[in-house]
Design a protein around this motif. Structure first.
Motif, PDB file in Angstrom:
ATOM      1  N   ILE A 293       0.839  -1.208   0.000  1.00  0.00           N
ATOM      2  CA  ILE A 293       0.000   0.000   0.000  1.00  0.00           C
ATOM      3  C   ILE A 293       0.870   1.252   0.000  1.00  0.00           C
ATOM      4  CG2 ILE A 293      -1.909  -1.181   1.144  1.00  0.00           C
ATOM      5  CD1 ILE A 293      -1.198   0.423   3.688  1.00  0.00           C
TER       6      ILE A 293
ATOM      7  N   THR B  20       1.984   1.827  -3.632  1.00  0.00           N
ATOM      8  CA  THR B  20       0.872   2.335  -4.431  1.00  0.00           C
ATOM      9  C   THR B  20       0.639   3.816  -4.150  1.00  0.00           C
ATOM     10  OG1 THR B  20      -0.140   0.141  -4.336  1.00  0.00           O
ATOM     11  CG2 THR B  20      -1.542   1.956  -5.036  1.00  0.00           C
TER      12      THR B  20
ATOM     13  N   ARG C  12      -8.222   8.637  -2.303  1.00  0.00           N
ATOM     14  CA  ARG C  12      -6.766   8.462  -2.318  1.00  0.00           C
ATOM     15  C   ARG C  12      -6.090   9.450  -1.384  1.00  0.00           C
ATOM     16  NH1 ARG C  12      -5.039   9.882  -7.581  1.00  0.00           N
ATOM     17  NH2 ARG C  12      -2.934   9.339  -6.931  1.00  0.00           N
TER      18      ARG C  12
ATOM     19  N   VAL D 167      -1.376   4.668 -11.388  1.00  0.00           N
ATOM     20  CA  VAL D 167      -0.777   3.518 -10.720  1.00  0.00           C
ATOM     21  C   VAL D 167      -1.871   2.496 -10.467  1.00  0.00           C
ATOM     22  CG1 VAL D 167       0.431   2.714  -8.661  1.00  0.00           C
ATOM     23  CG2 VAL D 167       1.011   4.934  -9.660  1.00  0.00           C
ATOM     24  N   HIS D 168      -1.652   1.275 -10.898  1.00  0.00           N
ATOM     25  CA  HIS D 168      -2.626   0.205 -10.722  1.00  0.00           C
ATOM     26  C   HIS D 168      -2.174  -0.683  -9.563  1.00  0.00           C
ATOM     27  CE1 HIS D 168      -4.183   1.397 -14.648  1.00  0.00           C
ATOM     28  NE2 HIS D 168      -2.941   1.329 -15.105  1.00  0.00           N
ATOM     29  N   GLY D 169      -3.088  -0.946  -8.636  1.00  0.00           N
ATOM     30  CA  GLY D 169      -2.717  -1.859  -7.573  1.00  0.00           C
ATOM     31  C   GLY D 169      -3.223  -1.425  -6.213  1.00  0.00           C
ATOM     32  N   PRO D 170      -2.852  -2.238  -5.212  1.00  0.00           N
ATOM     33  CA  PRO D 170      -2.088  -3.481  -5.356  1.00  0.00           C
ATOM     34  C   PRO D 170      -2.917  -4.585  -6.019  1.00  0.00           C
ATOM     35  CG  PRO D 170      -1.980  -2.641  -3.087  1.00  0.00           C
ATOM     36  CD  PRO D 170      -3.070  -1.894  -3.781  1.00  0.00           C
TER      37      PRO D 170
ATOM     38  N   THR E  25       2.433  -0.633 -12.226  1.00  0.00           N
ATOM     39  CA  THR E  25       1.583  -1.617 -11.564  1.00  0.00           C
ATOM     40  C   THR E  25       2.290  -2.107 -10.309  1.00  0.00           C
ATOM     41  OG1 THR E  25       0.579  -2.357 -13.634  1.00  0.00           O
ATOM     42  CG2 THR E  25       0.432  -3.856 -11.761  1.00  0.00           C
ATOM     43  N   VAL E  26       1.538  -2.209  -9.218  1.00  0.00           N
ATOM     44  CA  VAL E  26       2.067  -2.713  -7.951  1.00  0.00           C
ATOM     45  C   VAL E  26       1.363  -4.020  -7.626  1.00  0.00           C
ATOM     46  CG1 VAL E  26       2.300  -2.300  -5.467  1.00  0.00           C
ATOM     47  CG2 VAL E  26       2.598  -0.405  -7.087  1.00  0.00           C
TER      48      VAL E  26
ATOM     49  N   TRP F 291       0.905  -7.360  -4.870  1.00  0.00           N
ATOM     50  CA  TRP F 291       1.011  -7.698  -3.448  1.00  0.00           C
ATOM     51  C   TRP F 291       0.930  -9.210  -3.298  1.00  0.00           C
ATOM     52  CZ3 TRP F 291      -3.530  -6.920   0.504  1.00  0.00           C
ATOM     53  CH2 TRP F 291      -3.161  -7.466   1.736  1.00  0.00           C
TER      54      TRP F 291
END
Length: 674
Positions: free
Chosen positions: A137, A140, A366, A449-452, A466-467, A469
């Motif tokens: 997190i 991200t 966010r 940013v995509h994710g987690p 992209t993140v 997890w």
């Protein structure tokens, strides 16, 4: 394998040897024609100037938040430098002969996010993954910071809402009668002697604190006598306690090796034994007050003591039990059972109220989540586990030096913070968020940013950032899509990332169980500590990295450790994963002047390791330059000799490798300081 044959021909001098099969190679007539026609693979590390990189890394490690402001978004441990990793990316891009080509850079041990940041700064696509939920997190949030104005507006809203509570909790009167704020509250542990029942104040040192930072060269200090009384004095001369007239020697240590001597009967008792007897308590003795750029240290008044103990500060949340572990053992030994035990009630209460207010301070989820992350991050300054730097007048986080601290003189910060004083407070962290967001927009092109994301989900080539997890035994990427896997894996058992993040995860309501697949050795819980468990896990992770690499891709990472077996486990894992070593280099990685590294033989250099998938190619081996002096570079050159055989390690190599490493001076006992 063909790569192994080629390596053997070019590695003899461990330098920039002539390329095997070239006209300058005396062995070229021995090469099969298929090898002379196969692809030549050289290490991009040969483009690196280790001295220039090391100079930059030294400067960066001394003030990371100035060099790379986004790292202040969330707490992480043993971050490597952008100086090193950015240079590796640049060298790899140069190898591609197109510095403007957009690469896919993959980091399967993303942790503190320096490598993803370095890639984003250069306009590359990024896939970053970590098994730790706090890291996932944090990554991200850090890589996708909202606009500074949005953060600034939400901070103003939070400040307005929390001000009445902060005034009630930390408002005070300065010694000159004007209103001020308590920025730090000091508590000393007290316990009854098991022999005579005398109540002892357990000050660790006679010199409690200077009144001004050391560089100001003022000798005035607050001292403690052996009977536990505080008295004004100087750090450079003996004085008499103004209450009991006992002589106070400023250099005296009262709890050497965590053993205390009763001031009444002389009985010597271990601190852990006193804590486990159950009569351990904490007494407020000092405060630091501040007002508009002015700060003062003084004994706590009756009103300040009463405010700290006000029953109004009644926490509502349970943070859960402290589990057994390699680093948590010190907490258990000294009476801490729950994560909430590390915090005075006032600090816990204020943090709880801040977390309740954060969701109402922005319509952007966010931004609200970012506020909560800053609040949770301040919990690293646990008021019953953080110590005071008595020379430079600042508090240390409770996990300073990659260990949970224990001290008998603790410091509770003003949880919200003050502009004049206070490391790691919420206010300071919120200000750093604004600076980090501003810096990102000045230095990068903001991309979503995509994710987690779940690494077991769809395998798609990232466009942007992209993140992931989860365990990096599985990456959410298709085969042969990554140009460069650049990473910084855990260093065997050196840093227990999972344990150190536990109090933050508890505050953030994240999973606080030990994750299967965490590539760290933890003997306290039998994690990867039996036989080849650690090596086999690393091998599966590196094999997954090999799967996602393009045919001409490279896996490059840094590693440091003072254990011969840790290095042998690593080399074994790389060999089993189907990788061939093509080069390595030694670079400076850590600030050797850091408090935790002074006077010990710690690692301050990394060995950068470069590998490619095994295949039908010729390898032009790059060996570290020989002009770096010292026991550690000498040790790493021995490691390099063995590493460069990965892909064709000979039978019986492990015992020989470990024996040779154990003979290195770097693994010997540190010399006594002069």
């Amino acid at each position: 394998m063909t790569g192994a044959v080629d390596r053997e021909l070019v590695q003899e001098s461990f330098s920039e040897a002539p390329l095997a099969g070239s006209t300058s190679d005396p062995h070229s007539h021995l090469m099969p024609s298929r090898l002379r026609q196969s692809k030549i693979v050289a290490s991009p590390l040969r483009h690196i100037d280790p001295h220039a990189v090391s100079r930059s890394a030294r400067a960066e490690t001394r003030n990371r938040e100035i060099f790379l402001p986004p790292v202040s978004v969330f707490r992480w441990w043993a971050r490597r430098t952008e100086s090193v990793n950015g240079t590796v990316i640049d060298a790899f891009s140069a190898e591609r002969c197109a510095s403007n080509k957009q690469l896919l850079v993959v980091d399967p041990f993303a942790g503190g996010g320096v490598i993803p940041l370095a890639a984003i700064l250069r306009g590359h696509n990024v896939y970053a993954q970590d098994i730790n939920p706090w890291a996932a997190i944090g990554l991200t949030a850090m890589l996708g910071l909202p606009a500074p104005d949005e953060i600034r507006e939400s901070v103003a809203s939070l400040s307005h809402r929390i001000t009445p509570l902060v005034s009630a909790a930390y408002g005070t009167t300065m010694s000159d009668g004007q209103r001020g704020t308590i920025t730090h509250t000091f508590r000393v542990a007290t316990a009854n002697c098991p022999k005579c029942d005398n109540l002892n104040r357990l000050f660790p040192h006679a010199m409690v604190t200077l009144l001004a930072r050391k560089e100001r060269q003022k000798p005035e200090a607050i001292l403690a006598c052996r009977n536990g009384h505080l008295t004004p004095g100087r750090h450079d001369r003996n004085t008499r306690c103004r209450e009991c007239r006992t002589k106070v020697e400023p250099t005296a240590a009262y709890t050497p090796r965590r053993v205390v001597t009763c001031s009444n009967c002389g009985e010597r008792t271990r601190l852990s034994d006193l804590a486990m007897q159950g009569n351990w308590s904490w007494e407020v003795v000092l405060v630091e007050r501040a007002r508009k750029g002015f700060r003062e240290l003084d004994t706590a008044t009756a009103t300040e003591i009463a405010t700290a103990a006000n029953p109004r500060w009644q926490p509502q949340r349970s943070l859960g039990p402290i589990p057994e572990g390699q680093e948590t053992r010190v907490l258990h030994r000294h009476g801490f059972k729950e994560w909430g035990d590390l915090y005075p009630n006032r600090q816990r209460y204020v943090l709880e109220q801040l977390l309740k207010l954060a969701p109402n301070c922005s319509e952007n989820d966010r931004v609200a989540e970012l506020l909560a992350m800053a609040i949770v991050g301040s919990a690293e300054m646990a008021g019953l586990c953080s110590r005071w730097d008595r020379w430079y007048l600042k508090s240390f986080e409770s996990m300073a030096g990659h260990r949970f601290n224990f001290t008998t003189l603790t410091v509770e910060p003003n949880a919200w913070g003050d502009a004049t004083s206070g490391r790691g407070t919420v206010l300071r962290r919120l200000d750093q968020l604004i600076k980090a967001s501003t810096w990102l927009r000045e230095n990068t092109t903001v991309r979503p940013v995509h994710g987690p994301v779940d690494p077991c989900g769809p395998q798609e080539r990232p466009q942007g950032v992209t993140v992931g997890w989860g365990s990096s035994e599985t990456l959410a990427l298709p085969d042969r899509c990554a140009d460069l896997v650049l990473t910084d894996p855990p260093y065997h058992d050196d840093v227990q990332y999972s344990e150190l993040s536990l109090p933050l995860r508890a505050w953030a309501a994240l999973d606080i169980t030990h994750a299967a697949g965490d590539a760290v050795v933890n003997t306290a819980i039998n994690q990867n500590s039996k036989g080849d468990d650690y090596s086999h896990l690393l091998s599966r992770i590196f094999a997954e990295s090999r799967r996602v690499l393009k045919k001409d891709g490279h896996l490059i990472f840094s590693f440091a450790n003072r254990s011969a077996s840790a290095w042998a486990d690593l080399l074994s894992a790389l060999d089993a994963a189907g990788l061939c070593a093509v080069g390595c280099e030694i670079v400076h990685s850590e600030n050797e002047q850091d408090h935790a590294k002074r006077g010990v033989r710690s690692c301050s250099h990394d060995l950068l390791l470069d590998l490619v998938p095994t295949g039908n190619h010729q390898l032009k081996i790059h060996f570290p330059k020989n002009d770096l002096e010292g026991d550690e570079p000498d040790f790493l050159r021995v490691v390099a000799k063995w590493f460069l055989q990965v892909g064709s390690l000979p039978p019986g190599w492990r015992a020989k490798c470990e024996d040779e490493l154990l003979e290195a001076a770097f693994l010997g006992r540190p010399k006594a300081e002069v």
